[in-house]
Design an enzyme around this catalytic site. Structure first.
Site, PDB file in Angstrom:
ATOM      1  N   TYR A  71       0.805  -1.224   0.000  1.00  8.11           N
ATOM      2  CA  TYR A  71       0.000   0.000   0.000  1.00  8.11           C
ATOM      3  C   TYR A  71       0.842   1.281   0.000  1.00  8.11           C
ATOM      4  CZ  TYR A  71      -0.067  -0.559   5.244  1.00  8.11           C
ATOM      5  OH  TYR A  71       0.230  -0.730   6.571  1.00  8.11           O
ATOM      6  N   GLU A  72       0.156   2.389  -0.148  1.00 12.12           N
ATOM      7  CA  GLU A  72       0.819   3.705  -0.237  1.00 12.12           C
ATOM      8  C   GLU A  72       1.793   3.743  -1.419  1.00 12.12           C
ATOM      9  OE1 GLU A  72      -0.460   5.983   1.799  1.00 12.12           O
ATOM     10  OE2 GLU A  72       0.729   7.437   0.654  1.00 12.12           O
ATOM     11  N   GLY A  73       1.401   3.103  -2.531  1.00 13.27           N
ATOM     12  CA  GLY A  73       2.288   2.950  -3.697  1.00 13.27           C
ATOM     13  C   GLY A  73       3.104   1.690  -3.532  1.00 13.27           C
ATOM     14  N   GLN A 106       7.359   2.710  -6.185  1.00 15.23           N
ATOM     15  CA  GLN A 106       8.383   3.541  -5.519  1.00 15.23           C
ATOM     16  C   GLN A 106       9.671   3.554  -6.334  1.00 15.23           C
ATOM     17  OE1 GLN A 106       7.511   5.221  -2.727  1.00 15.23           O
ATOM     18  NE2 GLN A 106       5.539   4.180  -2.665  1.00 15.23           N
TER      19      GLN A 106
END
Lengths: 597, 597
Positions: free
Chosen positions: A449-451, A456
């Site tokens: 999650y969060e990319g 990244q």
């Protein structure tokens, strides 16, 4: 069976000796009154909360999980003890820690907030999912809301009286937010910041989408206004409360929760908005920009999850290895013998080389990662609060470069480290009792999650490294300075040489990456993951060299010696892991084959 | 949501083209009547059983798990459908596949049994735990039992009418079997093979310790006779049936089952023997020798679990990546476009370089691992059945060397591969629905049981590599021959060079390992894991070179081209991973620090 000890002494070492954060605070008006003792006391209290209040809920919460009911538009009951622990957290003023005093916050640095969250996550990752998005929501509302909306929602979010969610993902739109279909229609004729709209659409994987810990929930929803352009430029951010100001239930329904590999105590909700009333946060089409506002702090938060799992796994594995007795360990020096070990008989497995190597690796990675994460927290504060524009800009450059590395590299280390720690327990590691298999399961989500970690790597290479050379130069300057400081010390020649090697490898990698991109649009993406992990390892090398150099300032000579030995171990034993990563950057010259099925 | 396709075409390629097993079978009287077509038909039927009978039970069995009840001395109910599937397996004659026709077996090669078990495990690891120990029990009973005991138990085990267990581990005795405390006392005055004894003690982690799939259970128990010496020399092997020949319930109680990270459908039992009646298998004090009799086939069986998880994870991830559409993939050639992909819009993620690299890695590792595992199966047969003593001895040397490598290296690859495959699914990978998170959980145990992977590394380095140089020389001869065969082909120059590099690295590693052992008792143990993984990677290089060389014999030209490209990818992209492993062998010169807590 499992206990958690907050790493307070190590955080003090990182904050005070390695980073000298108090000197930076004195230069920043927002933190001018903060001293090292106060910071240490805040963390000590936070660590006590983590160890005493939420750590005991970690195993039981995993076994009980969240329970969804279709009643009242879909409601979620969190595990026993979760709501009471939340109330205690609110009563302690913890949600407001790093928020602006002007809106009810305590105005402490994000560095301290990051350290607090490492401890909370290590104690109970699932519980900490609920406040995990709170600071990001605070930043988004603070930056984009009209005064009226700020008045109505911001203080409740700062205090933690209400929790918040981020509604981005839809079934067809995960990494590709441009595919979002949720719609918002004007209700008052106007379409500007603060306008009232009706939101419709389906969102998935919404952490805390429903829960029984707070009386209201503030949903931040990405959706499209009428005639919005396709792709991410057409996205707007909308605030949709579960309960409207007049107390009526808004049409934000929770249709169910996911059954997941881990973080069972976290309510991962399927949300359905049926012409739910909401208010525009910022102007139409600025939704993604608002997300970017909170991206660095949100990614640092996930990086802390990686560090927290490393720390938690290390604590568990070391405690077990000191107790468990099997086989005779060869060559163990007499002064290393624990009090309980009978000479000649089987030894605690901590003394077996294969186990010792796993444990030392975990320890070195944990402590190096903490220096790196702490540094990013400090830079994040400086990028916002430092009075010198040049210093702010330099800090912002470094934060932009380091954040995707920390998010992906530390969550990889956290999950792999937990998995290696499980091996220390042998068969006992595979059963629920010791909590280590839960750590493996819980830690996996942070890589997604969060990319995702692959996203990244693309962000790092394409946007942060290649497009803006001054950022990597700023990092190399920092590393060169550290290498020079080590070279000035005869006892740190090995540290200096190891760091110089990494500096040279980064420069070479930059040449490869530029060549790869010039060669082929996909060649550079195929090696982005190697570039990220290479840079991550190089940053650990920097952290270890710095740890070794600053060890002499540690108040406890035995701890200082331990830090020197761990740093040396990291720089000599663990750098080989990355040799292949750096080498593989060369592979862009040999494209990936297309053949698959 | 999840389906399983048996890799029949690939097994045919490995058996017929890469290993030319039919030529070896013709030289072995036991298999002289077996031809390639028959072997392929056996595997096709086995694959059908795996895909149609047990694959559908895999997800439901994980969610339902085993249920223990204290009634009747502790009984375990397996998940719905397990007992019926077992009956179908027995009716199909599958348990007898590789057993001696003289005792009711089908007399087929262990190579085919290994291939069968890859498919069973990939379809349902938990269910396959029940027959997983059957062949080992068959070998132990066949080699050690008196004619009377053989008469009573062997045919039931061969047919699968009764299942068997191995009772080794005790709470204080895991890797250290010398600490076993279970006791056996003579009941008839005599103490020789076949004597009746009373067994008392507690065993844990007993797979299939109780279950509802067979009417009786044959427990093989390691215990100490009166006055037995301490350590492993004092262990004897005892056959303890759940029900005695007269039908009475024996005092072998199941006190509970473990709640585990994975393989929830497998009954992992806590067993308590209370003066249970048993019979000595072999002479007193030969218990560990009896275990060693079945060690190679048991470890190959666990290695097949690693391969099975690689294959299963690859199938799942590839299918998902071909369906899931997100973002535009750069540089995708027009002829690589799947029928469903709209040009210009978002692409199936299979074409994104980061995903393609994960999938190609999984595919190359899976196919290379299958060549390696198949080769060990073939050698295992030759070591037992080949008419030439020199050929038998050479095969036995290679089996002894390769088995610990395959057990540890392939189970590591299987688990890490499943974990990487999970990443392909993004957030969907973290929920139960797609089955990939179950694969991560199920695969973890194979790194632990049947000797932890750390124990395998010690076995490899200390006993197999350093103490018996002719074994590594036999392997190097084989690799040199493959390199020479590749060098004879102009199109395989890269393959030959990559393999030569690995041969050189193995020779250099041997020098390092000898030096390390001479230097320090613990230095060599600290790098044993690197030596094992280095050798594992070198074996993959050998397998890929051989795959590439034999690809032209593949009946399907498109498949042949695919194998050449996958091999080339493995030999150019994936060898860098091990560069650090080989380098780190040098670290024995810099001992691990002792500092830990």
């Amino acid at each position: 069976m499992t206990t958690y000890t907050p790493p307070l002494e190590d955080w003090r070492f990182v904050i005070e000796q390695v980073l000298d954060a108090p000197a930076s605070w004195r230069a920043q008006p927002a933190f001018a009154d903060l001293d090292a003792e106060t910071a240490a006391e805040v963390l000590a209290q936070g660590g006590r909360f983590a160890a005493e209040v939420i750590a005991p809920l970690n195993g039981p919460g995993d076994r009980q999980g969240c329970r969804w009911s279709p009643d009242d538009g879909g409601t979620v009951r969190t595990p026993d003890g979760y709501p009471a622990a939340w109330q205690a957290f609110v009563d302690g003023g913890w949600p407001a820690l790093a928020c602006d005093p002007a809106v009810g916050g305590q105005g402490l640095p994000q560095l301290l907030n990051a350290a607090l969250f490492e401890m909370l996550i290590a104690a109970n990752h699932a519980w900490t999912m609920y406040p995990g998005l709170l600071h990001g929501a605070y930043e988004a509302i603070k930056a984009t809301a009209t005064p009226e909306l700020r008045e109505r929602y911001l203080s409740k979010v700062v205090s933690g009286e209400w929790l918040a969610t981020m509604n981005l993902t839809e079934p067809q739109a995960g990494s590709d937010l441009g595919l979002i279909r949720s719609k918002a229609e004007p209700l008052d004729g106007t379409l500007t910041s603060g306008s009232r709209v009706a939101v419709s659409g389906n969102k998935i994987f919404i952490s805390g989408g429903d829960q029984d810990m707070t009386a209201n929930i503030v949903h931040l929803v990405l959706a499209r206004l009428p005639d919005a352009p396709a792709g991410t430029k057409g996205l707007s951010l909308i605030l949709v409360p579960k309960f409207l100001p007049d107390g009526t239930r808004n049409a934000a329904w929770c249709d169910g929760i996911e059954h997941k590999m881990g973080i069972h105590g976290s309510s991962t909700s399927q949300m359905r908005f049926e012409r739910a009333t909401g208010w525009l946060l910022g102007e139409p089409g600025t939704g993604l920009a608002a997300m970017f506002l909170m991206m660095n702090s949100a990614r640092l938060h996930v990086a802390m999850q990686g560090l927290a799992h490393l720390e938690g796994a290390t604590q568990k594995a070391l405690a077990y290895a000191q107790e468990r007795v099997q086989l005779r360990a060869p060559g163990r020096p007499a002064d290393a013998m624990p009090s309980g070990g009978a000479s000649g008989g089987p030894d605690p497995i901590v003394w077996h080389p294969a186990m010792r190597r796993i444990l030392l690796t975990l320890q070195a990675q944990t402590e190096g990662a903490r220096v790196l994460a702490g540094w990013i927290g400090l830079l994040l504060d400086e990028s916002e609060q430092h009075p010198e524009p040049a210093q702010r800009a330099r800090a912002a450059d470094l934060v932009a470069l380091l954040t995707p590395v920390a998010k992906a590299f530390l969550t990889d280390l956290g999950h792999r480290g937990a998995d290696d720690a499980l091996g220390v327990f042998g068969g006992y590691g595979y059963v629920h009792e010791y909590g280590i298999e839960q750590q493996v399961r819980d830690s996996r989500i942070a890589m997604i999650y969060e990319g995702t970690n692959q996203i990244q790597a693309i962000d790092l290479v394409m946007r942060k490294w290649l497009d803006t050379p001054r950022r990597i130069e700023a990092l190399l300057d920092e590393m060169e300075a550290e290498a020079a400081a080590c070279e000035a010390r005869a006892d740190l020649a090995i540290e200096a040489a190891a760091l110089r090697e990494q500096i040279a490898a980064i420069r070479l990698a930059g040449i490869d990456l530029h060549a790869a991109r010039a060669h082929d649009a996909q060649a550079v993406l195929a090696v982005a993951d190697d570039a990220l992990h290479g840079l991550g390892h190089a940053l650990l090398a920097w952290a270890w060299a710095r740890m070794a150099r600053c060890a002499e300032r540690h108040p406890d000579p035995r701890a200082a010696q331990r830090k020197r030995e761990l740093s040396r171990f990291g720089l000599t034993w663990l750098m080989d892991d990355q040799a292949g990563r750096w080498m593989r950057l060369r592979q862009w010259q040999r494209p990936l084959p297309w053949v698959l099925a």
